[in-house]
Design a protein around this motif. Structure first.
Motif, PDB file in Angstrom:
ATOM      1  N   ILE A   2       1.685  26.187   8.763  1.00 12.74           N
ATOM      2  CA  ILE A   2       2.992  26.788   8.504  1.00 12.74           C
ATOM      3  C   ILE A   2       3.124  28.030   9.380  1.00 12.74           C
ATOM      4  O   ILE A   2       2.228  28.879   9.405  1.00 12.74           O
ATOM      5  CB  ILE A   2       3.140  27.211   7.026  1.00 12.74           C
ATOM      6  N   TYR A  26      -1.648  29.029   7.528  1.00  9.69           N
ATOM      7  CA  TYR A  26      -0.405  29.558   8.084  1.00  9.69           C
ATOM      8  C   TYR A  26      -0.684  30.651   9.100  1.00  9.69           C
ATOM      9  O   TYR A  26      -1.755  31.264   9.122  1.00  9.69           O
ATOM     10  CB  TYR A  26       0.512  30.088   6.979  1.00  9.69           C
ATOM     11  N   ASP A  57       7.448  24.270   9.136  1.00 13.20           N
ATOM     12  CA  ASP A  57       6.325  23.431   8.718  1.00 13.20           C
ATOM     13  C   ASP A  57       5.957  22.514   9.882  1.00 13.20           C
ATOM     14  O   ASP A  57       6.640  21.527  10.154  1.00 13.20           O
ATOM     15  CB  ASP A  57       6.715  22.611   7.486  1.00 13.20           C
TER      16      ASP A  57
END
Length: 222
Positions: A2, A26, A57
């Protein structure tokens, strides 16, 4: 993976906390709000509203999501965590999430503007937003009398959405005295490692409160 586009604000912290809680990989990209980086075309292609936070995403065809509440729901549904699957309990979480999105955040945001940033002090405006913020805190305190968390006895995205705002109540000039259930909840959420880490992403400003207020005041009045 992410990609998180964020800043050191309550709305930004919602998502870094959620990502930490969910254990998702992420990368955090801190945007300089003072220089209006969030208004640049590259970012408005991600979020047309030009506000943080937003995510991409990379594992879902580079799908972009903006608005903090929508991001929380997306991440919860992606992982099957922090949002119940049964309709009634799911609805309770969504209700308290909307309570934050439509009430706590906007009212505290306006309290911040008039209490800290607006160049002209307008007592009636300051009192209005601080009083409404306090009223919303009282609603939460009443709810938390019988439940451990906002939407019941399970930690959820409703708590993640609300805590980053309530924790800065002093900045908004809103008191929490005589709200024992709210204070208990605040301490409970603050003890979570993911919350402790999430509010450090991106690193907080090193400016003093006075310097920070002056900087934001300049942005608000431009």
């Amino acid at each position: 993976m992410i990609d998180l586009y964020t800043a050191a604000t309550p709305n930004g912290h919602k998502i870094s906390i959620a990502l930490e809680e969910l254990g998702l990989e992420y990368r955090a990209h801190g945007l300089d709000l003072m220089s209006k980086e969030q208004k640049q075309t590259w970012f408005t292609n991600i979020n047309p509203n030009g506000r943080i936070p937003a995510i991409i995403d990379r594992d879902n065809d580079d799908f972009a999501v903006f608005e903090s509440g929508a991001i929380l729901v997306y991440l919860a549904e992606k992982t099957g965590q922090l949002l119940p699957s049964d309709p009634k309990n799911r609805s309770k979480v969504i209700q308290w999430l909307m309570f934050q999105m439509g009430g706590v955040g906007p009212m505290m945001g306006q309290a911040n503007v008039f209490h800290r940033y607006f160049p002209e002090k307008i007592p009636a405006a300051i009192e209005r937003y601080q009083n409404e913020g306090r009223r919303l805190f009282e609603v939460m305190d009443s709810q938390l009398k019988d439940t451990e968390y906002l939407a019941g006895n399970a930690y959820s995205i409703a708590d993640i959405a609300t805590w980053p705002w309530v924790r800065i109540h002093e900045w908004s000039g809103i008191r929490i005295e005589a709200l024992p259930n709210l204070q208990r909840w605040m301490d409970l959420i603050a003890s979570r490692p993911a919350c402790q880490k999430g509010i450090q992403i991106p690193p907080p400003s090193t400016l003093s409160d006075e310097e920070r207020a002056k900087q934001i005041q300049k942005m608000v009045t431009q």
